[in-house]
Scaffold this motif. Structure first.
Motif, PDB file in Angstrom:
ATOM      1  N   GLN A 137       0.847  -1.186   0.000  1.00 28.98           N
ATOM      2  CA  GLN A 137       0.000   0.000   0.000  1.00 28.98           C
ATOM      3  C   GLN A 137       0.885   1.240   0.000  1.00 28.98           C
ATOM      4  O   GLN A 137       1.663   1.436   0.937  1.00 28.98           O
ATOM      5  N   THR A 139       0.822   5.501  -0.395  1.00 24.80           N
ATOM      6  CA  THR A 139      -0.037   6.682  -0.345  1.00 24.80           C
ATOM      7  C   THR A 139       0.785   7.921  -0.659  1.00 24.80           C
ATOM      8  O   THR A 139       1.816   8.168  -0.025  1.00 24.80           O
ATOM      9  N   CYS A 140       0.320   8.683  -1.644  1.00 26.33           N
ATOM     10  CA  CYS A 140       0.972   9.915  -2.063  1.00 26.33           C
ATOM     11  C   CYS A 140       0.034  11.080  -1.739  1.00 26.33           C
ATOM     12  O   CYS A 140      -1.157  11.029  -2.077  1.00 26.33           O
ATOM     13  N   TRP A 154       0.767   7.173 -11.235  1.00 31.03           N
ATOM     14  CA  TRP A 154       1.804   6.342 -10.627  1.00 31.03           C
ATOM     15  C   TRP A 154       2.632   5.685 -11.726  1.00 31.03           C
ATOM     16  O   TRP A 154       2.090   5.191 -12.724  1.00 31.03           O
ATOM     17  N   HIS A 192      -6.732   4.593  -6.094  1.00 26.87           N
ATOM     18  CA  HIS A 192      -7.865   5.434  -5.669  1.00 26.87           C
ATOM     19  C   HIS A 192      -7.335   6.820  -5.332  1.00 26.87           C
ATOM     20  O   HIS A 192      -6.465   6.969  -4.466  1.00 26.87           O
ATOM     21  N   THR A 193      -7.846   7.838  -6.027  1.00 29.28           N
ATOM     22  CA  THR A 193      -7.420   9.222  -5.804  1.00 29.28           C
ATOM     23  C   THR A 193      -8.605  10.026  -5.273  1.00 29.28           C
ATOM     24  O   THR A 193      -9.717   9.901  -5.781  1.00 29.28           O
ATOM     25  N   SER A 200      -4.839  13.210  -2.419  1.00 28.73           N
ATOM     26  CA  SER A 200      -4.115  11.988  -2.077  1.00 28.73           C
ATOM     27  C   SER A 200      -4.469  10.882  -3.062  1.00 28.73           C
ATOM     28  O   SER A 200      -5.576  10.836  -3.595  1.00 28.73           O
ATOM     29  N   SER A 201      -3.489  10.005  -3.281  1.00 31.31           N
ATOM     30  CA  SER A 201      -3.687   8.875  -4.178  1.00 31.31           C
ATOM     31  C   SER A 201      -3.135   7.632  -3.498  1.00 31.31           C
ATOM     32  O   SER A 201      -2.029   7.652  -2.934  1.00 31.31           O
ATOM     33  N   HIS A 202      -3.902   6.559  -3.558  1.00 27.64           N
ATOM     34  CA  HIS A 202      -3.537   5.314  -2.890  1.00 27.64           C
ATOM     35  C   HIS A 202      -3.325   4.220  -3.940  1.00 27.64           C
ATOM     36  O   HIS A 202      -4.240   3.901  -4.705  1.00 27.64           O
ATOM     37  N   ARG A 204      -2.569   0.299  -4.430  1.00 27.89           N
ATOM     38  CA  ARG A 204      -2.714  -0.952  -3.672  1.00 27.89           C
ATOM     39  C   ARG A 204      -2.364  -2.118  -4.596  1.00 27.89           C
ATOM     40  O   ARG A 204      -2.935  -2.248  -5.684  1.00 27.89           O
ATOM     41  N   CYS A 218       5.000   8.833  -7.699  1.00 30.08           N
ATOM     42  CA  CYS A 218       3.701   9.468  -7.910  1.00 30.08           C
ATOM     43  C   CYS A 218       3.966  10.807  -8.589  1.00 30.08           C
ATOM     44  O   CYS A 218       4.769  11.611  -8.110  1.00 30.08           O
TER      45      CYS A 218
END
Length: 271
Positions: A137, A139-140, A154, A192-193, A200-202, A204, A218
């Motif tokens: 995971q 996160t940015c 990404w 997911h952004t 934030s952008s995740h 996974r 990112c």
């Protein structure tokens, strides 16, 4: 016409500013900024934009009075809007700008422009160790800058990380004997952004593989990128690896001390 009626008539047609416009504007470096000045009942008067710090006239009417081509005025035909457009703004462009009307006395309305250099940040360590088969995971986040910061992409190395769209519900048709087929497995890679006080952008990655190792970056639309290196490993847990390295280092130091002490002892005996 009586004098008081003439004064009243002039007052009713006197230009005035519409204050219902943003006057404290924040933009990111490189993102075009717009300062919206709206003047009602302008009549035969003119509108100018002035840079407060050096009193430089940027525009007068629809004409530009600066050699800096980044500054232009936008005024649709017969519109009350006189918008100063600043392309590719830099932090040095931050400050006060005045929208002026050449009445007597002069009318002016001040606008504050803030130009921030938005930077991305990947939460966690710069090197991330995960075991094969586990969950990755990343996160940015971008917490500084205007609301409109675009989106985040990404990359792994130089390749765009492409997350497939999730399958629709109940996709998969029918199984044997008309029984409903089990739903398809969720995609292994998902992005997911969202905006919730910050952009934030995740990223996974399920069931990490050795081939998922690499430098993940990112890349925001309007901010400096940030990176993290992901190491997908087999074998012992990274904590154990680090512990083992510490033990090895301790043994190495002990050996060096022992050799040094023995050397000193021999030299003293020879003397």
């Amino acid at each position: 016409m009586p004098q008081d009626e003439a004064l009243a008539s002039n007052a009713s047609t006197y230009p005035y500013f519409d204050f219902n416009v943003p006057r404290n504007v924040t933009t990111a470096v490189g993102q075009t900024a717009f300062l919206h000045c709206r003047v009602e009942q302008l009549g035969d008067k003119g509108v100018s934009w002035i840079r407060k710090r050096d009193l430089h006239i940027l525009t007068a009417g629809i004409l530009t009075y600066t050699s800096d081509a980044r500054f232009t005025v936008i005024r649709p035909d017969k519109s009350e809007n006189w918008t100063l457009q600043i392309k590719f703004p830099q932090q040095r462009d931050a400050g006060i700008y005045e929208c002026q009307v050449n009445t007597e006395p002069k009318m002016s309305l001040a606008f504050s422009l803030n130009v921030v250099e938005a930077k991305a940040r990947v939460l966690g360590p710069a090197d991330l160790y995960v075991k094969a088969g586990s969950l990755v995971q990343l996160t940015c986040v971008i917490s500084q800058g205007p609301h409109d910061l675009g989106t985040i992409f990404w990359y792994r190395g130089g390749e765009l990380v492409d997350a497939p769209a999730p399958p629709p519900p109940h996709a998969g048709g029918s199984g044997a004997a008309g029984a409903p087929a089990p739903p398809p497995a969720p995609p292994r890679v998902a992005i997911h952004t969202e905006w919730a006080g910050q952009l934030s952008s995740h990223l996974r990655i399920e069931r990490a593989r050795l081939g998922d190792s690499g430098n993940y970056t990112c890349v925001p639309t309007l901010a400096e990128p940030a990176s993290v290196f992901v190491h997908v490993i087999n074998g012992e847990h990274p904590a154990a690896m680090q512990h083992g390295n510490k033990n090895s280092a301790s043994v190495s130091i002990s050996v060096h001390i022992l050799v040094y002490s023995f050397t000193v002892f021999i030299i003293k005996r020879l003397r």
